[in-house]
Design a protein around this motif. Structure first.
Motif, PDB file in Angstrom:
ATOM      1  N   ALA A  18      39.679  42.537  42.353  1.00  0.00           N
ATOM      2  CA  ALA A  18      40.664  40.895  41.675  1.00  0.00           C
ATOM      3  C   ALA A  18      40.031  39.484  43.009  1.00  0.00           C
ATOM      4  N   GLY A  19      41.557  39.693  43.724  1.00  0.00           N
ATOM      5  CA  GLY A  19      41.860  39.719  45.293  1.00  0.00           C
ATOM      6  C   GLY A  19      39.827  39.717  46.202  1.00  0.00           C
ATOM      7  N   ASP A  20      39.052  40.565  45.771  1.00  0.00           N
ATOM      8  CA  ASP A  20      38.118  40.492  46.961  1.00  0.00           C
ATOM      9  C   ASP A  20      37.051  39.075  47.002  1.00  0.00           C
ATOM     10  N   SER A  21      37.001  38.096  47.635  1.00  0.00           N
ATOM     11  CA  SER A  21      36.919  36.839  48.301  1.00  0.00           C
ATOM     12  C   SER A  21      35.507  36.823  47.882  1.00  0.00           C
ATOM     13  N   GLU A  22      34.669  37.941  48.310  1.00  0.00           N
ATOM     14  CA  GLU A  22      33.177  38.585  49.386  1.00  0.00           C
ATOM     15  C   GLU A  22      32.784  38.283  47.770  1.00  0.00           C
ATOM     16  N   SER A  23      33.290  39.572  46.821  1.00  0.00           N
ATOM     17  CA  SER A  23      32.524  39.691  45.515  1.00  0.00           C
ATOM     18  C   SER A  23      31.968  38.753  44.765  1.00  0.00           C
ATOM     19  N   PRO A  24      31.120  38.776  43.861  1.00  0.00           N
ATOM     20  CA  PRO A  24      31.129  37.775  43.037  1.00  0.00           C
ATOM     21  C   PRO A  24      32.386  37.282  42.076  1.00  0.00           C
ATOM     22  N   LEU A  25      31.988  35.379  41.997  1.00  0.00           N
ATOM     23  CA  LEU A  25      33.321  35.088  40.842  1.00  0.00           C
ATOM     24  C   LEU A  25      33.531  36.378  39.683  1.00  0.00           C
ATOM     25  N   SER A  26      32.287  36.922  39.085  1.00  0.00           N
ATOM     26  CA  SER A  26      32.190  37.097  38.017  1.00  0.00           C
ATOM     27  C   SER A  26      32.878  38.074  37.930  1.00  0.00           C
ATOM     28  N   ARG A  27      33.446  39.442  39.351  1.00  0.00           N
ATOM     29  CA  ARG A  27      33.497  40.191  38.932  1.00  0.00           C
ATOM     30  C   ARG A  27      35.038  40.085  39.577  1.00  0.00           C
ATOM     31  N   GLN A  28      35.100  38.881  40.226  1.00  0.00           N
ATOM     32  CA  GLN A  28      36.671  38.472  40.319  1.00  0.00           C
ATOM     33  C   GLN A  28      37.347  38.069  39.361  1.00  0.00           C
ATOM     34  N   PHE A  29      36.712  37.601  38.117  1.00  0.00           N
ATOM     35  CA  PHE A  29      36.773  37.600  36.898  1.00  0.00           C
ATOM     36  C   PHE A  29      37.451  37.849  35.727  1.00  0.00           C
ATOM     37  N   GLN A  30      36.592  39.288  35.645  1.00  0.00           N
ATOM     38  CA  GLN A  30      36.308  40.623  35.241  1.00  0.00           C
ATOM     39  C   GLN A  30      37.448  41.700  35.860  1.00  0.00           C
ATOM     40  N   ALA A  31      37.783  41.281  37.338  1.00  0.00           N
ATOM     41  CA  ALA A  31      38.721  42.650  37.716  1.00  0.00           C
ATOM     42  C   ALA A  31      40.407  41.521  37.006  1.00  0.00           C
ATOM     43  N   THR A  32      40.172  40.281  37.051  1.00  0.00           N
ATOM     44  CA  THR A  32      41.396  39.788  37.153  1.00  0.00           C
ATOM     45  C   THR A  32      41.776  40.017  35.832  1.00  0.00           C
ATOM     46  N   ALA A  33      41.074  39.604  34.222  1.00  0.00           N
ATOM     47  CA  ALA A  33      41.380  39.530  32.612  1.00  0.00           C
ATOM     48  C   ALA A  33      41.596  41.213  32.765  1.00  0.00           C
ATOM     49  N   LEU A  34      41.084  42.507  33.030  1.00  0.00           N
ATOM     50  CA  LEU A  34      41.997  43.271  33.290  1.00  0.00           C
ATOM     51  C   LEU A  34      43.010  43.938  33.340  1.00  0.00           C
ATOM     52  N   LEU A  35      43.469  43.208  34.768  1.00  0.00           N
ATOM     53  CA  LEU A  35      44.786  43.553  34.834  1.00  0.00           C
ATOM     54  C   LEU A  35      45.559  42.459  34.428  1.00  0.00           C
ATOM     55  N   TYR A  64      36.485  37.798  24.114  1.00  0.00           N
ATOM     56  CA  TYR A  64      36.417  36.269  24.184  1.00  0.00           C
ATOM     57  C   TYR A  64      37.898  36.204  24.232  1.00  0.00           C
ATOM     58  N   ASP A  65      38.495  37.379  24.043  1.00  0.00           N
ATOM     59  CA  ASP A  65      40.010  36.862  24.294  1.00  0.00           C
ATOM     60  C   ASP A  65      40.692  37.046  26.291  1.00  0.00           C
ATOM     61  N   CYS A  66      39.122  37.464  26.364  1.00  0.00           N
ATOM     62  CA  CYS A  66      39.582  37.836  28.147  1.00  0.00           C
ATOM     63  C   CYS A  66      40.194  36.005  28.717  1.00  0.00           C
ATOM     64  N   PHE A  67      39.668  34.599  28.189  1.00  0.00           N
ATOM     65  CA  PHE A  67      40.149  33.716  28.643  1.00  0.00           C
ATOM     66  C   PHE A  67      41.206  33.973  28.493  1.00  0.00           C
ATOM     67  N   GLU A  68      41.841  33.375  27.521  1.00  0.00           N
ATOM     68  CA  GLU A  68      43.100  33.843  26.722  1.00  0.00           C
ATOM     69  C   GLU A  68      44.354  34.687  27.259  1.00  0.00           C
ATOM     70  N   LEU A  69      43.818  35.820  28.095  1.00  0.00           N
ATOM     71  CA  LEU A  69      44.765  36.494  28.531  1.00  0.00           C
ATOM     72  C   LEU A  69      44.769  36.228  30.339  1.00  0.00           C
ATOM     73  N   VAL A  70      43.948  35.735  30.868  1.00  0.00           N
ATOM     74  CA  VAL A  70      43.834  34.862  32.123  1.00  0.00           C
ATOM     75  C   VAL A  70      44.703  33.402  31.995  1.00  0.00           C
ATOM     76  N   PHE A  71      44.507  32.517  31.164  1.00  0.00           N
ATOM     77  CA  PHE A  71      45.486  31.710  31.131  1.00  0.00           C
ATOM     78  C   PHE A  71      47.209  32.042  30.487  1.00  0.00           C
ATOM     79  N   ALA A  72      47.135  32.885  30.129  1.00  0.00           N
ATOM     80  CA  ALA A  72      48.788  33.121  30.078  1.00  0.00           C
ATOM     81  C   ALA A  72      49.242  33.821  30.910  1.00  0.00           C
ATOM     82  N   ALA A  73      48.588  34.283  32.247  1.00  0.00           N
ATOM     83  CA  ALA A  73      49.110  34.545  33.022  1.00  0.00           C
ATOM     84  C   ALA A  73      49.528  34.091  33.959  1.00  0.00           C
ATOM     85  N   ALA A  74      48.301  32.927  34.192  1.00  0.00           N
ATOM     86  CA  ALA A  74      48.766  31.878  35.024  1.00  0.00           C
ATOM     87  C   ALA A  74      50.270  31.173  34.837  1.00  0.00           C
TER      88      ALA A  74
END
Length: 591
Positions: A64-81, A138-148
């Motif tokens: 999630a914190g790897d700025s060198e990896s693709p944004l899609s992977r960062q998003f997936q890791a963040t949503a899973l967290l 689909y609920d990945c968006f809600e999870l990421v917003f809820a954590a922010a």
């Protein structure tokens, strides 16, 4: 020699293959692997619930914190967290606790979620491409917003207005962004200007604005701030930026009500801001309170302090800023920060259980009314020391329609209006001006002696004496009691202690505003109202007086002969709402 060279070459190739395998193993993405599996479930929450023990939080944090990896992977890791922390919070929640994503804690994933969503403004093209690649479940968006916890205006403007129209996730993403805004009203001080400059709020109704930024009736403590400073900044933002726009668009009637004490209207939105911390308050030492409170040029903040939260389940937040009071203040009296505050104007409720609600058939429900004798005090903001106890005011349960009458709950009092509170504050050195607004029965006791006074509502009422007769004359009029009855003629003095002309015992009675005077038997089971003796000059019924005026006269009661002439106790009961006092009449029988 050639054989040795062949052996060395084979060893080198073997090492290279081992190194390549290691590199390939090292490059395997935990986020992508779990995401492929999660797509087989109906939701990301459901996947994490089933596989919680197998998820590697440290690996996900790294991706999630790897700025060198693709944004899609960062998003997936963040949503899973986020999903993992949500599940951890659910597991540790108390029974019956609300399980909304926005009510949970995200100590690890919050930072990653904020950083990821913030890239919508700084890396727009890459961000939206990443959402296209990783938008399901689909609920990945809600999870990421809820954590922010925090999003700036520029990011929000892009997150709500920049979604590609041809994307397959547009409605789900926009709904998640809208939920974040609805769950972070106090953050409008940070994102408001940017969002007001877009058309995001264009289709909002006045009710939408009220539910999000003022009073949400389904969630009374919806508007929350961490500190007093944040709460004050929020109210000032409403005052300077939002209310002028809303009143211009929808008119002022939806936000204000007619004032009883001044020309014009007062704010009546029901706004209170729950605050996570509160200043220290100290009771004053006896004799140390100043005689005069200087209010000119001073700034005041009003709070509601609930000290009975543990005792009354579901009661309001322990500490709240009274928004309508703050909005009603002149700009020069409204502080913008805690350091800018001179006085704390504090309401402290003392709850008392009342009646149980009844359904349409008259059956008792499990919902119980709660009344409050609420103390009003003024404190010095710099020291927290009490400057003046202004009195006690009665707060009654709010009128409300319950959909579920089997619910076991308390119905708590509504907060005293900003109209009354600002009037009390601005007359802090003239307590007689607001005495009629207070509960003046405290300390009186339930039974008074003749000549003692009680103030209920706008009226100071003093019973003097009585006599019992079968009939009496007044000029050309003669009054005769019915068969088996006698007149109890009681002498009273009444004084209008209110702020406007009032009528005593009017023909059209207003519950909670007009006091009631009755005669009761010894058990206080049977009550007898006073008779409106039309034509009798001393009758006080319907007497109209200006503020400060007094009148002496009589109230006439027609009561059973056995009560009037018997040896049992007779009471005169003076009441208003759930407050009452009694005068015992035994030993006073006259002619």
């Amino acid at each position: 020699m050639k054989q040795k060279k062949r052996i060395v070459l084979l060893l080198v190739c073997g090492l290279l293959l081992l190194g390549l395998a290691a590199c390939q193993g090292k490059g395997k993405s935990a986020a992508e692997s779990n995401w492929r599996s999660a797509k087989k479930e109906k939701s990301l929450v459901e996947y994490v619930k089933k596989n919680q023990s197998e998820l590697d939080m440290e690996a996900l944090k790294g991706e999630a914190g790897d700025s060198e990896s693709p944004l899609s992977r960062q998003f997936q890791a963040t949503a899973l967290l986020c999903a993992l922390e949500y599940q951890n919070s659910l597991s540790g929640a108390e029974e019956g606790q609300e399980d909304s994503m926005y009510q949970m804690e995200y100590p690890v994933s919050a930072g990653y979620a904020e950083s990821l969503l913030g890239k919508a403004a700084t890396e727009k093209e890459a961000f939206w491409k990443a959402m296209e690649e990783a938008f399901y479940p689909y609920d990945c968006f809600e999870l990421v917003f809820a954590a922010a916890g925090h999003l700036d205006g520029a990011s929000l403007a892009e997150l709500t207005g920049g979604i590609p129209e041809d994307s397959g996730y547009q409605s789900d993403f926009l709904e998640a962004a809208e939920q974040w805004i609805e769950n972070h009203p106090v953050s409008v001080t940070e994102y408001g200007d940017a969002m007001l400059s877009t058309d995001f709020f264009g289709d909002w109704t006045s009710d939408d604005w009220k539910d999000v930024y003022f009073r949400n009736y389904n969630q009374p403590d919806h508007v929350k701030a961490d500190t007093v400073g944040e709460a004050l900044s929020y109210v000032n933002y409403l005052r300077s930026k939002m209310l002028p726009k809303l009143e211009a668009e929808f008119g002022g009637d939806g936000w204000k009500s007619p004032s009883e004490f001044q020309e014009g209207n007062y704010y009546a939105t029901g706004l209170t801001v729950s605050i996570g911390e509160q200043p220290a308050f100290q009771e004053a030492e006896e004799g140390s309170m100043p005689e005069v409170i200087e209010t000119e040029g001073k700034k005041v903040a009003a709070f509601y302090r609930n000290l009975q939260e543990a005792e009354y389940k579901g009661s309001p937040a322990p500490f709240r800023l009274l928004g309508d009071f703050m909005l009603q203040l002149p700009a020069e009296e409204c502080p913008v920060s805690l350091e800018d505050t001179d006085y704390y104007f504090v309401l402290t409720p003392s709850y008392e259980p009342g009646e149980y609600y009844q359904d349409q058939s008259g059956n008792e429900t499990k919902i119980q009314e709660v009344y409050s004798n609420t103390s009003i005090d003024l404190y010095d903001a710099k020291t927290g020391v009490q400057l003046r106890h202004l009195g006690v005011i009665t707060e009654e349960p709010a009128d409300r329609i319950f959909e579920d009458l089997t619910l076991e709950a308390f119905e708590f009092p509504k907060v005293t209006t900003a109209d009354i509170l600002t009037y009390i504050y601005h007359n802090v050195n003239n307590p007689d001006a607001f005495i009629s607004l207070l509960d003046n029965t405290a300390g009186l006791g339930s039974e008074l002696q003749p000549g003692e006074s009680v103030i209920l509502g706008s009226w100071e009422i003093t019973y003097q004496s009585k006599k019992i007769v079968e009939s009496f004359d007044d000029g050309m009029f003669q009054f005769t009691a019915s068969d088996g009855r006698r007149f109890l003629m009681a002498d009273f003095t009444i004084t209008n202690r209110g702020t406007e002309k009032e009528t005593f015992l009017p023909m059209i009675y207003q519950i909670g505003k007009d006091p009631v005077v009755q005669v009761a038997d010894a058990a206080k089971e049977n009550y007898y109202d006073c008779v409106d003796a039309l034509g009798y000059g001393k009758c006080l019924n319907g007497t109209s007086l200006e503020p400060g005026e007094s009148e002496e006269g009589q109230l006439i009661f027609e009561v059973p002969t056995e009560l009037a002439e018997g040896e049992g106790a007779i009471y005169i009961v003076v009441s208003l709402g759930n407050k009452n006092v009694s005068y015992l009449l035994n030993g006073q029988n006259g002619e």
